[in-house]
Design a protein around this motif. Structure first.
Motif, PDB file in Angstrom:
ATOM      1  N   HIS A   8       0.890  -1.381  -0.088  1.00  0.00           N
ATOM      2  CA  HIS A   8      -0.313   0.274  -0.190  1.00  0.00           C
ATOM      3  C   HIS A   8       0.859   1.404  -0.118  1.00  0.00           C
ATOM      4  O   HIS A   8       1.220   1.989   1.257  1.00  0.00           O
ATOM      5  N   SER A   9       0.726   2.168  -0.809  1.00  0.00           N
ATOM      6  CA  SER A   9       1.483   3.024  -1.425  1.00  0.00           C
ATOM      7  C   SER A   9       1.167   4.466  -1.336  1.00  0.00           C
ATOM      8  O   SER A   9      -0.711   4.416  -1.603  1.00  0.00           O
ATOM      9  N   PRO A  10       1.129   5.586  -0.001  1.00  0.00           N
ATOM     10  CA  PRO A  10       0.190   5.865  -0.123  1.00  0.00           C
ATOM     11  C   PRO A  10       0.440   7.510  -0.565  1.00  0.00           C
ATOM     12  O   PRO A  10      -0.159   8.111  -1.435  1.00  0.00           O
ATOM     13  N   LEU A  11       1.629   7.494  -1.426  1.00  0.00           N
ATOM     14  CA  LEU A  11       1.870   8.817  -2.982  1.00  0.00           C
ATOM     15  C   LEU A  11       0.893   8.229  -3.920  1.00  0.00           C
ATOM     16  O   LEU A  11       0.394   8.256  -4.969  1.00  0.00           O
ATOM     17  N   ARG A  12       1.048   6.132  -3.906  1.00  0.00           N
ATOM     18  CA  ARG A  12       0.167   5.557  -5.363  1.00  0.00           C
ATOM     19  C   ARG A  12      -1.424   6.428  -5.312  1.00  0.00           C
ATOM     20  O   ARG A  12      -2.498   6.436  -5.480  1.00  0.00           O
ATOM     21  N   ALA A  13      -2.130   6.050  -3.796  1.00  0.00           N
ATOM     22  CA  ALA A  13      -3.371   6.861  -3.263  1.00  0.00           C
ATOM     23  C   ALA A  13      -3.372   7.689  -3.546  1.00  0.00           C
ATOM     24  O   ALA A  13      -4.210   8.380  -3.819  1.00  0.00           O
ATOM     25  N   SER A  14      -2.353   8.759  -3.507  1.00  0.00           N
ATOM     26  CA  SER A  14      -2.944   9.861  -3.815  1.00  0.00           C
ATOM     27  C   SER A  14      -2.731  10.517  -5.060  1.00  0.00           C
ATOM     28  O   SER A  14      -3.998  11.126  -5.581  1.00  0.00           O
ATOM     29  N   GLN A  15      -1.943   9.891  -5.965  1.00  0.00           N
ATOM     30  CA  GLN A  15      -1.943   9.859  -7.134  1.00  0.00           C
ATOM     31  C   GLN A  15      -3.272   9.349  -7.855  1.00  0.00           C
ATOM     32  O   GLN A  15      -3.805   9.885  -9.317  1.00  0.00           O
ATOM     33  N   ALA A  16      -4.131   8.654  -7.322  1.00  0.00           N
ATOM     34  CA  ALA A  16      -5.019   7.445  -7.891  1.00  0.00           C
ATOM     35  C   ALA A  16      -6.209   8.365  -7.670  1.00  0.00           C
ATOM     36  O   ALA A  16      -6.750   8.938  -8.148  1.00  0.00           O
ATOM     37  N   ALA A  17      -6.187   9.419  -6.582  1.00  0.00           N
ATOM     38  CA  ALA A  17      -7.480  10.269  -5.997  1.00  0.00           C
ATOM     39  C   ALA A  17      -7.316  11.150  -6.811  1.00  0.00           C
ATOM     40  O   ALA A  17      -8.869  11.753  -7.108  1.00  0.00           O
TER      41      ALA A  17
END
Length: 213
Positions: A8-17
């Motif tokens: 789970h990558s916070p950066l990836r989640a932020s980019q997806a959002a």
């Protein structure tokens, strides 16, 4: 961090959002232009690949539901806490101003099946608000009178009434709110008089001094 074998990558989640928000904003831009929402048009407007739109919104219904939810949360000011005439009119004025700010979006919502689904999801709270406003002036009204009066209030305070006044009477939000406010006051005043027959008599019958025999 791994959880059950998944990273789970916070950066990836932020980019997806951020990408998801970008897609929603693209939909809103297309709606303002009166264009149809297709995966191709949304992808072009958002500057992403079409498969990216599909990845975030596998079904068009998912995409539309998210867009309608954004409109409702940001521009219909769906606070259903009003419990009397003044609170109701104040809420209506705020809503109408929000409608005017994004008129094409609200009009599109009024004529969309998905928009209807979203508006119906708010109905329990809206119904409770209108019934409470009726109770504030006619607490002893018969159930059928209470429901009819509450339904009439909803007809007045609605996006459909705002749209009618805007489209057929060329009214802006303030003028439409003044018009609907008049209707709300008349309706609730009528209920007050009906609930108190003596008040009706006092309003309609001049006072006469009885003659002595």
């Amino acid at each position: 961090m791994k959880a059950g074998g998944t990273y789970h990558s916070p950066l990836r989640a932020s980019q997806a959002a951020a990408t998801r928000d970008r897609i929603v904003m693209a939909c809103l831009a297309l709606m303002r232009q009166g264009a149809d929402l297709t995966y191709a048009s949304v992808a072009a407007e958002a500057g992403v690949q079409e498969r990216t739109v599909y990845r975030h919104f596998p079904k068009k219904e998912d995409l539309e539901a998210t867009v309608w939810d954004w409109i409702i949360q940001n521009h219909t000011h769906g606070d259903f806490a009003a419990r009397d005439e003044e609170q109701l009119i104040a809420a209506m004025r705020k809503s109408f101003a929000g409608f005017d700010a994004v008129a094409p979006l609200i009009q599109a919502m009024l004529h969309s099946p998905q928009g209807l689904v979203m508006r119906r999801s708010q109905q329990p709270a809206r119904r409770a608000m209108f019934q409470a406003c009726v109770d504030s002036v006619a607490p002893g009204a018969a159930p059928e009178v209470r429901d009819r009066a509450a339904a009439a209030l909803q007809v007045l305070y609605s996006a459909a009434s705002w749209d009618l006044l805007r489209s057929f009477w060329d009214m802006d939000a303030a003028e439409a709110a003044d018009t609907i406010g008049l209707g709300i006051r008349c309706l609730l005043s009528g209920l007050t008089l009906e609930a108190d027959p003596q008040a009706t008599s006092d309003h309609t019958t001049p006072h006469r001094t009885r003659r002595k025999p």
